[in-house]
Design an enzyme around this catalytic site. Structure first.
Site, PDB file in Angstrom:
ATOM      1  N   LEU A  64       0.843  -1.228  -0.035  1.00 17.33           N
ATOM      2  CA  LEU A  64       0.022  -0.043   0.008  1.00 17.33           C
ATOM      3  C   LEU A  64       1.007   1.109  -0.061  1.00 17.33           C
ATOM      4  O   LEU A  64       0.835   1.985   1.177  1.00 17.33           O
ATOM      5  CB  LEU A  64      -1.221   0.138   1.365  1.00 17.33           C
ATOM      6  N   PRO A  65       1.419   1.668  -1.111  1.00 20.41           N
ATOM      7  CA  PRO A  65       2.445   2.743  -1.192  1.00 20.41           C
ATOM      8  C   PRO A  65       1.436   3.971  -1.008  1.00 20.41           C
ATOM      9  O   PRO A  65       0.589   4.005  -1.590  1.00 20.41           O
ATOM     10  CB  PRO A  65       3.163   2.622  -2.665  1.00 20.41           C
ATOM     11  N   HIS A  66       2.007   4.938  -0.241  1.00 19.87           N
ATOM     12  CA  HIS A  66       0.880   6.103  -0.144  1.00 19.87           C
ATOM     13  C   HIS A  66       1.876   7.366   0.072  1.00 19.87           C
ATOM     14  O   HIS A  66       3.179   7.433   0.576  1.00 19.87           O
ATOM     15  CB  HIS A  66       0.344   6.011   1.031  1.00 19.87           C
ATOM     16  N   VAL A  67       1.230   8.693  -0.421  1.00 19.20           N
ATOM     17  CA  VAL A  67       2.196   9.647  -0.416  1.00 19.20           C
ATOM     18  C   VAL A  67       1.092  10.870  -0.250  1.00 19.20           C
ATOM     19  O   VAL A  67      -0.113  10.939  -0.627  1.00 19.20           O
ATOM     20  CB  VAL A  67       3.170   9.754  -1.638  1.00 19.20           C
TER      21      VAL A  67
END
Ligand SMILES: Nc1ncnc2c1ncn2[C@@H]1O[C@H](COP(=O)(O)OP(=O)(O)OP(=O)(O)O)[C@@H](O)[C@H]1O
Length: 454
Positions: A64-67
């Site tokens: 779950l890459p997030h930014v």
């Protein structure tokens, strides 16, 4: 915001890349195609930078890459599936990432951590992940995502009749017993509750692990929604955690009587009605001061700590029971009553990354639960330290026999500071909350953990 409302079919793709960087580039490309003002290079750098400080791998083949960036929209979600699997630093051995859920959040999105947590909770469901990865094509994958995220799965007609009957009875009992509200345990239903069939003419509170807002034309069947994450299989323990959260949020009061209706999690069937006198249930905590939650502690932070503590008690660590102490709130005072036993593992991390509301903290906290000493957590959820010795003592306090120095320290610090202390006992598997020296067991009985538990 409903999760299924931020998924677009055009941003659900099959990935060709075999590494994370390439996969993120593919996902960013579909986002930019729709939102040309996005800056993919800067986003990619930010996503990779986060990955290098803290993995976003959740397990079960899902990352779950997030930014967070400055943008007009609150959230953009892109989902990529890989049939062959993608190499990822966070995975163990031969494990590969098969599903990437990429979240770009606007800086102004205030429920960012909650959103991240909701997504993480859903894609940690191995059954849903299997069905997504195994979808025959992208349209089917998209449909399953919407179903999983929106919680729309049919309940059989016969069950529906019984459920409606149970709910009608709940309302009748609630009125007859002078209850202030009905509490509905929504996780009885796989994927959540279809609220349109259940409507009462009195205050109705939904308790669920995955709150889903009704769509605009659906109307609101529930006056309030209480989110609990407790994994405890004991229904009474779940009920108690839900009531505690409802109390701390001011949704119910000590003087209330509440009619609860629920069933076995995932059974799609209501089977139990319970009438609870809140005052009687929580009488040990009533010491003339109605304020259960310390002023600086957010209800969702306490909720989260209770959930992690319960999970630790239920799951243990590597098949062994673990003990743990959490001190939440009044950090100014608590910091004067604690001292480090080891170097603080949270030192130097950004507050957002070490906030207990951040779903990636669950594993970290559980991992550090084996360190001697306490977690000290601010009321807003930021974990200040782990491995702290609590030096508060309360000579006047007598605890039930069998409880040792960890429980004594929890009781004492909850008297010395305006905080809540939570203990997971390594010897009994019980989770106990302390407030002003008063103890409230949150789990009813010993929970067996692995083969080593006694
Ligand atoms: N004052 C304290 N501050 C922080 N941690 C403590 C403190 N006292 C004890 N502990 C932790 O609790 C552990 C267990 O201690 P003890 O067995 O005396 O407590 P207990 O209340 O019986 O807890 P359990 O039910 O988990 O055994 C210790 O090894 C230590 O890690």
């Amino acid at each position: 915001m409903r999760l299924d409302q931020i998924i677009a079919r055009s941003r659900v793709v099959d990935l060709r890349s075999l590494d994370l960087e390439g996969a993120l580039q593919e996902l960013l490309a579909v986002c930019v195609a729709r939102f040309p003002d996005l800056k993919p290079d800067a986003l990619l750098r930010a996503l990779l930078a986060r990955e290098s400080t803290m993995t976003t791998y959740l397990g079960y083949g899902v990352a779950l890459p997030h930014v967070r960036v400055k943008m007009k929209r609150r959230y953009i979600l892109a989902i990529g599936r890989s049939r062959v699997g993608i190499r990822h630093d966070g995975t163990k051995d031969e494990e590969r990432v098969r599903l990437i859920v990429m979240l770009i959040a606007g800086e102004d999105a205030r429920d960012y951590l909650q959103m991240l947590a909701s997504i993480a909770r859903l894609v940690k469901d191995p059954e849903l992940v299997e069905s997504l990865v195994g979808a025959p094509d992208l349209d089917a994958l998209y449909e399953r995502l919407i179903g999983g995220f929106g919680g729309i799965r049919p309940v059989q007609a016969q069950q529906n009749r019984i459920n409606r009957l149970m709910f009608t009875e709940a309302e009748r009992v609630a009125r007859g017993a002078d209850c202030a509200s009905i509490m509905v345990f929504g996780d009885t239903f796989i994927g959540g509750l279809q609220s349109d069939s259940l409507r009462a003419r009195m205050k109705t509170i939904l308790v669920t692990r995955n709150p889903i807002e009704p769509s605009e034309n659906e109307g609101k069947a529930f006056t309030e929604t209480i989110q609990v994450r407790s994994f405890s299989s004991s229904r009474l323990a779940q009920l108690r955690s839900a009531m505690l959260v409802a109390l701390t949020r001011g949704v119910i009061s000590f003087k209330d009587r509440v009619c609860c209706v629920g069933g076995i999690t995932g059974s799609n069937q209501f089977d139990t009605l319970v009438v609870v006198d809140v005052e009687r249930e929580f009488s040990p905590l009533l010491t003339g001061q109605a304020q259960l939650l310390p002023a600086d502690v957010k209800a969702e932070v306490l909720e989260r700590v209770i959930a992690i503590a319960t999970e630790l008690a239920v799951e243990g660590r590597e098949g062994r029971p673990v003990g743990c102490l959490f001190v939440v709130g009044d950090y100014e005072k608590v910091s004067k009553l604690t001292k480090p036993l080891v170097l603080n593992p949270f030192y130097g991390y950004k507050e957002e990354d070490r906030n207990i509301l951040n779903p990636f903290m669950d594993e970290t906290v559980k991992e550090f639960s084996s360190i001697d000493g306490a977690f000290v957590i601010r009321g807003d959820g930021v974990v200040e330290t782990a491995g702290s010795l609590v030096q508060a003592t309360d000579a006047d306090h007598t605890l039930p026999s069998g409880l040792g120095s960890r429980h004594a320290a929890a009781a004492a610090v909850s008297v010395a500071a305006n905080c809540i202390a939570l203990v997971v006992s390594s010897s009994t598997g019980l989770v106990t909350l302390f407030r002003r020296g008063v103890m409230l067991p949150l789990t009813e009985k010993k929970i067996a953990v692995g083969a080593n538990s006694t």
